[in-house]
Scaffold this motif. Structure first.
Motif, short mmCIF file in Angstrom:
data_model
loop_
_atom_site.label_atom_id
_atom_site.label_comp_id
_atom_site.label_asym_id
_atom_site.label_seq_id
_atom_site.Cartn_x
_atom_site.Cartn_y
_atom_site.Cartn_z
N GLU A 158 26.86 10.88 53.60
CA GLU A 158 25.77 11.64 53.03
C GLU A 158 26.16 12.48 51.82
O GLU A 158 27.28 12.98 51.72
CB GLU A 158 25.19 12.60 54.09
CG GLU A 158 24.60 11.92 55.30
CD GLU A 158 23.30 11.19 55.00
OE1 GLU A 158 22.68 11.47 53.96
OE2 GLU A 158 22.92 10.33 55.80
N THR A 159 25.21 12.61 50.91
CA THR A 159 25.29 13.57 49.82
C THR A 159 24.15 14.55 50.01
O THR A 159 23.00 14.14 50.22
CB THR A 159 25.16 12.89 48.45
OG1 THR A 159 26.27 12.03 48.24
CG2 THR A 159 25.12 13.93 47.33
N ILE A 160 24.45 15.84 49.98
CA ILE A 160 23.40 16.84 50.11
C ILE A 160 23.23 17.57 48.78
O ILE A 160 24.19 17.88 48.10
CB ILE A 160 23.69 17.83 51.26
CG1 ILE A 160 24.97 18.62 51.01
CG2 ILE A 160 23.74 17.11 52.59
CD1 ILE A 160 25.20 19.74 52.00
N ARG A 161 21.98 17.82 48.44
CA ARG A 161 21.65 18.53 47.19
C ARG A 161 21.45 20.01 47.52
O ARG A 161 20.66 20.35 48.39
CB ARG A 161 20.40 17.91 46.58
CG ARG A 161 20.58 16.43 46.23
CD ARG A 161 19.24 15.74 46.01
NE ARG A 161 18.43 15.71 47.22
CZ ARG A 161 17.18 15.25 47.29
NH1 ARG A 161 16.60 14.77 46.20
NH2 ARG A 161 16.52 15.28 48.42
N PHE A 162 22.15 20.87 46.80
CA PHE A 162 22.33 22.27 47.20
C PHE A 162 21.94 23.19 46.05
O PHE A 162 22.40 23.02 44.92
CB PHE A 162 23.80 22.46 47.57
CG PHE A 162 24.21 23.86 47.98
CD1 PHE A 162 24.11 24.26 49.30
CD2 PHE A 162 24.70 24.76 47.05
CE1 PHE A 162 24.50 25.54 49.68
CE2 PHE A 162 25.09 26.03 47.42
CZ PHE A 162 24.99 26.43 48.74
N ALA A 163 21.09 24.18 46.34
CA ALA A 163 20.66 25.15 45.33
C ALA A 163 20.86 26.58 45.85
O ALA A 163 20.89 26.81 47.06
CB ALA A 163 19.18 24.94 44.98
N VAL A 164 20.98 27.51 44.91
CA VAL A 164 21.10 28.93 45.23
C VAL A 164 20.07 29.67 44.37
O VAL A 164 20.09 29.55 43.14
CB VAL A 164 22.51 29.48 44.94
CG1 VAL A 164 22.61 30.94 45.33
CG2 VAL A 164 23.57 28.65 45.67
N THR A 165 19.18 30.42 45.01
CA THR A 165 18.05 30.99 44.26
C THR A 165 18.43 32.08 43.28
O THR A 165 17.71 32.32 42.31
CB THR A 165 16.96 31.53 45.21
OG1 THR A 165 17.55 32.49 46.10
CG2 THR A 165 16.33 30.41 46.00
N ASP A 166 19.53 32.78 43.51
CA ASP A 166 19.85 33.89 42.59
C ASP A 166 21.01 33.57 41.64
O ASP A 166 21.61 34.48 41.07
CB ASP A 166 20.13 35.18 43.37
CG ASP A 166 21.39 35.11 44.23
OD1 ASP A 166 21.96 34.00 44.36
OD2 ASP A 166 21.81 36.16 44.75
N ILE A 167 21.30 32.29 41.46
CA ILE A 167 22.28 31.88 40.46
C ILE A 167 21.56 30.99 39.46
O ILE A 167 21.01 29.94 39.82
CB ILE A 167 23.48 31.12 41.08
CG1 ILE A 167 24.20 32.01 42.09
CG2 ILE A 167 24.44 30.67 39.98
CD1 ILE A 167 25.39 31.34 42.76
N ASP A 168 21.54 31.40 38.21
CA ASP A 168 20.73 30.75 37.19
C ASP A 168 21.58 29.76 36.38
O ASP A 168 22.47 30.16 35.64
CB ASP A 168 20.13 31.81 36.26
CG ASP A 168 19.06 31.24 35.34
OD1 ASP A 168 18.86 30.02 35.35
OD2 ASP A 168 18.43 32.03 34.60
N GLY A 169 21.29 28.47 36.52
CA GLY A 169 21.92 27.46 35.70
C GLY A 169 23.15 26.81 36.31
O GLY A 169 23.82 27.38 37.17
N MET A 170 23.46 25.61 35.83
CA MET A 170 24.56 24.83 36.38
C MET A 170 25.92 25.47 36.14
O MET A 170 26.79 25.48 37.01
CB MET A 170 24.53 23.41 35.80
CG MET A 170 25.65 22.52 36.31
SD MET A 170 25.60 22.23 38.11
CE MET A 170 24.42 20.87 38.18
N GLU A 171 26.13 26.00 34.95
CA GLU A 171 27.44 26.58 34.63
C GLU A 171 27.79 27.71 35.59
O GLU A 171 28.90 27.77 36.14
CB GLU A 171 27.47 27.08 33.19
CG GLU A 171 28.82 27.63 32.76
CD GLU A 171 28.83 28.08 31.31
OE1 GLU A 171 29.82 28.76 30.92
OE2 GLU A 171 27.89 27.78 30.56
N ALA A 172 26.84 28.61 35.81
CA ALA A 172 27.07 29.73 36.72
C ALA A 172 27.23 29.24 38.15
O ALA A 172 28.06 29.74 38.92
CB ALA A 172 25.93 30.74 36.63
N LEU A 173 26.45 28.23 38.52
CA LEU A 173 26.51 27.68 39.88
C LEU A 173 27.88 27.07 40.14
O LEU A 173 28.49 27.29 41.20
CB LEU A 173 25.41 26.64 40.05
CG LEU A 173 25.12 26.11 41.46
CD1 LEU A 173 24.82 27.24 42.42
CD2 LEU A 173 23.95 25.12 41.41
#
Length: 288
Positions: free
Chosen positions: A24-39
């Motif tokens: 499996e590949t899971i797609r992961f987001a964080v609501t208080d981190i803006d943008g891919m570079e910061a993530l």
């Protein structure tokens, strides 16, 4: 049964028996981190540790805020989202999300702060005054402090005037006497103490430990994948926490832990906080 068929069935049985995590590949987001570079910068070490511990591959999905995150999950663009307590309540009201694990923050509580020299001695003394809160809709900087004032008998936007100022601007307004108090969490008290070393602040009221940040899963994620994620946090939490807190931006989690025993009912206290500010349906973010 011929040899070719036997070999084929054996190969299929091996595939079926393989750990789900490895597939499996899971797609992961964080609501208080803006943008891919910061993530990538803030969550990269955690991602590597989680992949090693779980066998899952993590694919970052950058978002520019909580609204984008919930819309992305609704559109099946993201599987797991790390978000705050107030945001979780809205996710749950909009989508059939499931809580997976909380990211426990030590000393995560709300306060209302005044200048040490202020004549205000109790929450009741704030009646008729202006009080500044942090980001609108924030659990620890808005909903939590309002809850403390509500419990002290002060009705939101009736017994006092809520304003929303940048933290440092709020402190300057406090010093000038333009506002009477500020709603903050413990981390922010440390911040303003360092920023304004010549000022002494006093905690007028302090709340109990707040519900924690939470990793939630889309209802479209397969149950066995959710179980694999939850099991990884339960069994490899120390390694994951060490990786997470190796990045300065995640210092708020130092000394914390992961709690996979979370339930939706743990966030009923946040729903009550929403009611304190007049919100009885939780399908919209405050200020949206």
């Amino acid at each position: 049964m011929n040899t070719l068929l036997t070999s084929g069935l054996f190969a299929l049985s091996l595939i079926a028996a393989a750990p789900v995590a490895a597939q499996e590949t899971i797609r992961f987001a964080v609501t208080d981190i803006d943008g891919m570079e910061a993530l990538q910068r803030e969550m990269g070490p955690f991602k590597e540790a989680f992949e090693a511990a779980s066998g899952l591959k993590v694919e970052f999905f950058p978002v520019s805020g909580r609204t984008v995150a919930v819309e992305a999950m609704a559109a099946d663009q993201v599987d797991f989202v790390l978000t705050g307590p107030a945001e979780y309540v809205v996710f749950k009201a909009r989508l059939d999300v499931q809580p997976v694990v909380t990211w426990v923050r030590p000393d995560y509580y709300s306060t209302v702060v005044v200048l040490d020299a202020s004549p205000i001695k109790s929450a009741a003394d704030l009646k008729g005054q202006k009080i500044s809160f942090g980001e609108i809709g924030s659990t620890s900087q808005h909903l939590g402090p309002v809850d403390l004032l509500t419990k002290a008998g002060l009705t939101y936007a009736v017994d006092y005037e809520p304003v929303f100022l940048n933290r440092n601007v709020a402190v300057e307004a406090l010093i000038k006497g333009e506002i009477a108090g500020i709603g903050l969490n413990r981390t922010h008290i440390d911040s303003i103490t360092k920023k304004f070393p010549d000022q002494k602040f006093r905690v007028l009221v302090q709340g109990e430990q707040l519900p924690d940040d939470i990793l939630l899963a889309s209802a479209k994620v397969k149950p066995e994948v959710v179980d694999a994620v939850r099991k990884t946090f339960a069994e490899k939490g120390d390694a994951l926490l060490a990786a997470l807190t190796s990045v300065e931006e995640n210092a708020k989690y130092i000394g914390g832990k992961f709690n996979p025993a979370v339930t939706d009912a743990d966030y009923d206290v946040v729903r009550e906080m929403y009611r304190n500010i007049g919100i009885t349906e939780f399908t919209r973010f405050v200020g949206e």
